[in-house]
Write an enzyme that holds these catalytic residues in place. Structure first.
Site, PDB file in Angstrom:
ATOM      1  N   LYS A  13     -24.531 -14.879 -44.130  1.00  0.00           N
ATOM      2  CA  LYS A  13     -24.728 -16.301 -43.795  1.00  0.00           C
ATOM      3  C   LYS A  13     -23.495 -16.862 -43.078  1.00  0.00           C
ATOM      4  CE  LYS A  13     -25.247 -17.498 -48.137  1.00  0.00           C
ATOM      5  NZ  LYS A  13     -25.082 -16.219 -48.859  1.00  0.00           N
ATOM      6  N   ARG A 127     -14.977  -7.404 -47.976  1.00  0.00           N
ATOM      7  CA  ARG A 127     -14.785  -8.613 -47.165  1.00  0.00           C
ATOM      8  C   ARG A 127     -13.323  -9.088 -47.220  1.00  0.00           C
ATOM      9  NH1 ARG A 127     -18.495 -13.680 -48.042  1.00  0.00           N
ATOM     10  NH2 ARG A 127     -18.002 -13.277 -50.230  1.00  0.00           N
ATOM     11  N   ARG A 160     -11.601 -12.603 -51.732  1.00  0.00           N
ATOM     12  CA  ARG A 160     -12.027 -13.697 -52.619  1.00  0.00           C
ATOM     13  C   ARG A 160     -12.027 -13.300 -54.090  1.00  0.00           C
ATOM     14  NH1 ARG A 160     -17.348 -16.372 -49.992  1.00  0.00           N
ATOM     15  NH2 ARG A 160     -18.036 -16.273 -52.162  1.00  0.00           N
ATOM     16  N   ARG A 171     -23.609 -12.987 -59.432  1.00  0.00           N
ATOM     17  CA  ARG A 171     -24.058 -13.856 -58.329  1.00  0.00           C
ATOM     18  C   ARG A 171     -25.417 -13.403 -57.806  1.00  0.00           C
ATOM     19  NH1 ARG A 171     -19.073 -12.836 -54.866  1.00  0.00           N
ATOM     20  NH2 ARG A 171     -20.153 -13.898 -53.172  1.00  0.00           N
TER      21      ARG A 171
HETATM   22  P1  AP5 Z   1     -20.589 -13.065 -45.140  1.00  0.00           P
HETATM   23  O1  AP5 Z   1     -21.124 -13.535 -43.839  1.00  0.00           O
HETATM   24  O2  AP5 Z   1     -19.256 -13.542 -45.563  1.00  0.00           O
HETATM   25  O3  AP5 Z   1     -21.676 -13.281 -46.297  1.00  0.00           O
HETATM   26  P2  AP5 Z   1     -22.270 -14.603 -46.926  1.00  0.00           P
HETATM   27  O4  AP5 Z   1     -23.753 -14.509 -46.852  1.00  0.00           O
HETATM   28  O5  AP5 Z   1     -21.614 -15.808 -46.362  1.00  0.00           O
HETATM   29  O6  AP5 Z   1     -21.864 -14.330 -48.429  1.00  0.00           O
HETATM   30  P3  AP5 Z   1     -21.080 -15.226 -49.489  1.00  0.00           P
HETATM   31  O7  AP5 Z   1     -20.484 -14.275 -50.498  1.00  0.00           O
HETATM   32  O8  AP5 Z   1     -20.157 -16.180 -48.832  1.00  0.00           O
HETATM   33  O9  AP5 Z   1     -22.255 -15.956 -50.139  1.00  0.00           O
HETATM   34  P4  AP5 Z   1     -22.285 -16.617 -51.486  1.00  0.00           P
HETATM   35  O10 AP5 Z   1     -23.572 -17.290 -51.349  1.00  0.00           O
HETATM   36  O11 AP5 Z   1     -22.140 -15.747 -52.661  1.00  0.00           O
HETATM   37  O12 AP5 Z   1     -20.916 -17.470 -51.524  1.00  0.00           O
HETATM   38  P5  AP5 Z   1     -20.620 -18.991 -51.270  1.00  0.00           P
HETATM   39  O13 AP5 Z   1     -19.282 -19.094 -50.686  1.00  0.00           O
HETATM   40  O14 AP5 Z   1     -21.753 -19.630 -50.580  1.00  0.00           O
HETATM   41  O15 AP5 Z   1     -20.584 -11.451 -45.082  1.00  0.00           O
HETATM   42  C1  AP5 Z   1     -20.083 -10.695 -46.183  1.00  0.00           C
HETATM   43  C2  AP5 Z   1     -19.291  -9.483 -45.657  1.00  0.00           C
HETATM   44  O16 AP5 Z   1     -20.171  -8.592 -44.977  1.00  0.00           O
HETATM   45  C3  AP5 Z   1     -18.205  -9.847 -44.633  1.00  0.00           C
HETATM   46  O17 AP5 Z   1     -17.112  -8.991 -44.855  1.00  0.00           O
HETATM   47  C4  AP5 Z   1     -18.849  -9.567 -43.277  1.00  0.00           C
HETATM   48  O18 AP5 Z   1     -17.890  -9.173 -42.311  1.00  0.00           O
HETATM   49  C5  AP5 Z   1     -19.818  -8.427 -43.598  1.00  0.00           C
HETATM   50  N1  AP5 Z   1     -21.067  -8.506 -42.842  1.00  0.00           N
HETATM   51  C6  AP5 Z   1     -21.790  -9.634 -42.519  1.00  0.00           C
HETATM   52  N2  AP5 Z   1     -22.913  -9.298 -41.824  1.00  0.00           N
HETATM   53  C7  AP5 Z   1     -22.914  -7.930 -41.748  1.00  0.00           C
HETATM   54  C8  AP5 Z   1     -23.807  -6.970 -41.142  1.00  0.00           C
HETATM   55  N3  AP5 Z   1     -24.929  -7.359 -40.510  1.00  0.00           N
HETATM   56  N4  AP5 Z   1     -23.494  -5.669 -41.241  1.00  0.00           N
HETATM   57  C9  AP5 Z   1     -22.342  -5.255 -41.890  1.00  0.00           C
HETATM   58  N5  AP5 Z   1     -21.458  -6.120 -42.456  1.00  0.00           N
HETATM   59  C10 AP5 Z   1     -21.738  -7.427 -42.387  1.00  0.00           C
HETATM   60  O19 AP5 Z   1     -20.593 -19.554 -52.768  1.00  0.00           O
HETATM   61  C11 AP5 Z   1     -19.561 -19.185 -53.660  1.00  0.00           C
HETATM   62  C12 AP5 Z   1     -19.736 -19.912 -54.978  1.00  0.00           C
HETATM   63  O20 AP5 Z   1     -19.642 -21.334 -54.760  1.00  0.00           O
HETATM   64  C13 AP5 Z   1     -21.097 -19.722 -55.668  1.00  0.00           C
HETATM   65  O21 AP5 Z   1     -21.117 -18.559 -56.469  1.00  0.00           O
HETATM   66  C14 AP5 Z   1     -21.198 -21.017 -56.481  1.00  0.00           C
HETATM   67  O22 AP5 Z   1     -20.424 -20.961 -57.639  1.00  0.00           O
HETATM   68  C15 AP5 Z   1     -20.580 -22.043 -55.558  1.00  0.00           C
HETATM   69  N6  AP5 Z   1     -21.578 -22.683 -54.675  1.00  0.00           N
HETATM   70  C16 AP5 Z   1     -21.601 -22.646 -53.306  1.00  0.00           C
HETATM   71  N7  AP5 Z   1     -22.652 -23.331 -52.823  1.00  0.00           N
HETATM   72  C17 AP5 Z   1     -23.323 -23.811 -53.913  1.00  0.00           C
HETATM   73  C18 AP5 Z   1     -24.500 -24.572 -54.067  1.00  0.00           C
HETATM   74  N8  AP5 Z   1     -25.229 -24.979 -53.007  1.00  0.00           N
HETATM   75  N9  AP5 Z   1     -24.892 -24.877 -55.327  1.00  0.00           N
HETATM   76  C19 AP5 Z   1     -24.197 -24.511 -56.395  1.00  0.00           C
HETATM   77  N10 AP5 Z   1     -23.062 -23.761 -56.327  1.00  0.00           N
HETATM   78  C20 AP5 Z   1     -22.633 -23.423 -55.087  1.00  0.00           C
HETATM   79 MG    MG Z   2     -20.287 -17.244 -47.129  1.00  0.00          MG
END
Ligand code: AP5
Ligand code: MG
Ligand code: ZN
Length: 214
Positions: A13, A127, A160, A171
């Protein structure tokens, strides 16, 4: 363009949102990034959010709904926005619909990045993110030119706190239970497109491009 990127942790994402931001010149609204900034600054919200985030649980709906409702009012959202990591529960999706309706706006598309959970552990343990500019890397799939250093700004790359195997599994469970129901929620709304997020970053980018032009 008003877009949601939906998908499990590590689906890509953030990676794709950053590409779209550059292409369309509309902001990426990542609740995860906003919360991490609050944790780093030790604001009252950040202190409260940290324990949820460290355990892999969701931060309470009212906190993130408040963050996004405020952010959508900023002038840079006028031309559109990319929501990354929000909504994550049905109540968040309902609150978003109400906020947008009050603003006289609605969503164009929800893109669901589908990825086999086993692939996600490797993506997330590898990552790395730039401390200065937030650029994302992967030690095998998208490595920086110089180990530990951002290509774009020379900033230090960090791993992270929630990207350890135990928290990643938590997660993923949370995603399946609380967030996956949004797929049928937006399917019913007639704005969902799904794609195979296991392909390379460039292939996923092309597929999204294709969907947005359709
Ligand atoms: P990346 O693009 O970073 O993945 P992502 O989908 O953004 O994953 P996140 O871990 O950021 O999602 P998340 O939902 O767990 O975390 P968030 O910060 O939202 O890609 C990952 C890796 O893979 C990278 O190294 C990249 O280079 C690689 N990659 C990408 N695409 C690839 C491909 N096609 N092929 C190969 N490699 C690839 O949330 C964190 C925490 O915040 C949550 O756990 C929660 O506690 C809180 N939180 C955030 N939003 C909310 C909400 N709306 N409600 C409640 N709590 C929330
Ligand atoms: Mg993310
Ligand atoms: Zn950087």
């Amino acid at each position: 363009m008003k877009l949601i990127l939906l998908g499990p942790p590590g689906a890509g994402k953030g990676t794709q949102a950053k590409i779209l931001t550059d292409r369309y010149n509309i902001p990426q609204i990542s609740t995860g990034d906003i919360l991490r900034a609050a944790v780093k600054d030790k604001t009252a919200m950040g202190i409260k959010a940290k324990e949820f985030m460290d355990s892999g649980a969701l931060v309470p709906d009212e906190v993130v709904v408040g963050i996004v409702s405020d952010r959508l009012l900023d002038p840079d959202c006028t031309a559109g926005f990319i929501l990354d990591g929000f909504p994550r529960t049905v109540p968040q999706a309902e609150a978003l619909a109400a906020t947008l309706s009050r603003m006289g706006r609605d969503l164009d598309k929800v893109i669901s990045l589908e990825v086999d959970p086993e692939a996600l552990v490797e993506r997330l343990t590898g990552r790395r993110t730039c401390r200065e500019c937030g650029a994302g890397y992967h030690i095998s799939f998208d490595p920086p030119q110089k180990d530990g250093v951002c290509n774009l700004c020379g900033g230090e790359l960090f791993h992270r706190d929630d990207d350890n195997e135990e928290t990643i599994r938590k997660r993923l469970d949370v995603y399946l239970q609380q967030t996956a129901p949004l797929i049928s929620f937006y399917e019913r709304a007639g704005i969902l497109s799904s794609l195979d997020g296991l392909r390379s970053i460039a292939e996923v980018e092309q597929e999204i491009q294709h969907l947005l032009q359709a």
